[in-house]
Design an enzyme around this catalytic site. Structure first.
Site, PDB file in Angstrom:
ATOM      1  N   VAL A 104       0.863  -1.182   0.000  1.00  0.00           N
ATOM      2  CA  VAL A 104       0.000   0.000   0.000  1.00  0.00           C
ATOM      3  C   VAL A 104       0.897   1.229   0.000  1.00  0.00           C
ATOM      4  CG1 VAL A 104      -1.787   1.293   1.235  1.00  0.00           C
ATOM      5  CG2 VAL A 104      -1.823  -1.216   1.261  1.00  0.00           C
ATOM      6  N   CYS A 105       0.527   2.228  -0.784  1.00  0.00           N
ATOM      7  CA  CYS A 105       1.252   3.500  -0.813  1.00  0.00           C
ATOM      8  C   CYS A 105       2.726   3.252  -1.179  1.00  0.00           C
ATOM      9  CB  CYS A 105       1.085   4.213   0.527  1.00  0.00           C
ATOM     10  SG  CYS A 105       1.418   5.985   0.510  1.00  0.00           S
ATOM     11  N   THR A 106       3.651   3.933  -0.510  1.00  0.00           N
ATOM     12  CA  THR A 106       5.065   3.803  -0.868  1.00  0.00           C
ATOM     13  C   THR A 106       5.690   2.490  -0.402  1.00  0.00           C
ATOM     14  OG1 THR A 106       5.630   5.122   1.092  1.00  0.00           O
ATOM     15  CG2 THR A 106       5.497   6.277  -1.024  1.00  0.00           C
ATOM     16  N   GLY A 154      -2.596   2.388  -4.225  1.00  0.00           N
ATOM     17  CA  GLY A 154      -2.073   3.748  -4.267  1.00  0.00           C
ATOM     18  C   GLY A 154      -1.896   4.316  -2.869  1.00  0.00           C
TER      19      GLY A 154
END
Length: 231
Positions: A104-106, A154
């Site tokens: 998730v995310c970075t 994202g």
């Protein structure tokens, strides 16, 4: 409730993690049925999040050598994680046998640094999207990206969408819908400012000013890390 085969989910926990990257999908995946959630860190000491409170690991790297699902959350702490050989080795080890390799995310940048996204389409937080290419991934601007057994979400709140999509693939759409209802996931945000395409220019500029202040030179650092790792 139907009989479900047992599943294990290993989340990486590290200092300055964005807690919602982890707790959002953990809340959903904990309802997969017959599932054990592991919050895995270097030690069992409390781990500070970027929200100002700490989370408690359930296991150490030595105690979790495999899992059906591995999930890497994001946050400003990912830069340090990408430079930590012990953590990257653990990620590679668990991912080797996992049915699903996710982030998730970075957190996707950590998967990239571990060499797990070469040639795979992937996504991440919009402000870090270009950095996926440093690790041989194919940056894809979608909220959720599935490529073979790699599933990436994202930024931050996409973790819930990501987890519901993963649930659908593992337990079926009906069970995913059941979880969505059970957590009353029916978002109606009061503002339509959740992406740089929708936010007004002043808000976007304010965000970049915050990033440049709290994480100066981050893009260059990530590029340097990728080069040091041989990408």
């Amino acid at each position: 409730m139907p009989e479900f085969s047992p599943l294990s989910v290993a989340f990486l926990l590290f200092p300055n993690v964005t807690q919602l990257d982890l707790t959002g999908p953990a809340q959903v995946l904990s309802r997969l049925g017959n599932t054990t959630i592991h919050l895995v860190s270097r030690s069992l000491d409390p781990v500070p999040t970027d929200a100002g409170f700490s989370l408690l690991p359930t296991d150490t790297f030595a105690e979790v050598a495999s899992a059906d699902i591995i999930c890497i959350p994001g946050g400003f702490g990912t830069v340090e994680v990408m430079q930590d050989a012990e953590t990257l080795d653990w990620v590679r080890q668990v991912a080797r046998e996992a049915d699903w390799v996710t982030s998730v995310c970075t957190g996707s940048l950590v998967l990239g640094a571990a060499g797990l996204l070469k040639g795979y389409r992937a996504t991440t937080h919009w402000a870090s999207h270009e950095q996926l290419g440093f690790f041989g991934a194919i940056p894809t601007k979608q909220r959720i990206v599935l490529d073979r057994n790699r599933l990436t979400g994202g930024g931050v709140t996409s973790g819930i969408d990501f987890a519901l999509a993963l649930t659908s693939r593992i337990r079926g759409e009906e069970h995913a819908k059941f979880i969505q209802l059970s957590i009353e996931y029916d978002p109606h945000p009061p503002f339509d400012s959740g992406s740089p395409e929708k936010a007004d220019p002043e808000t976007v500029e304010r965000y970049w000013a915050l990033i440049n202040k709290t994480a100066p030179g981050r893009v260059e650092k990530v590029k340097s890390i990728a080069e040091d790792l041989g990408f």
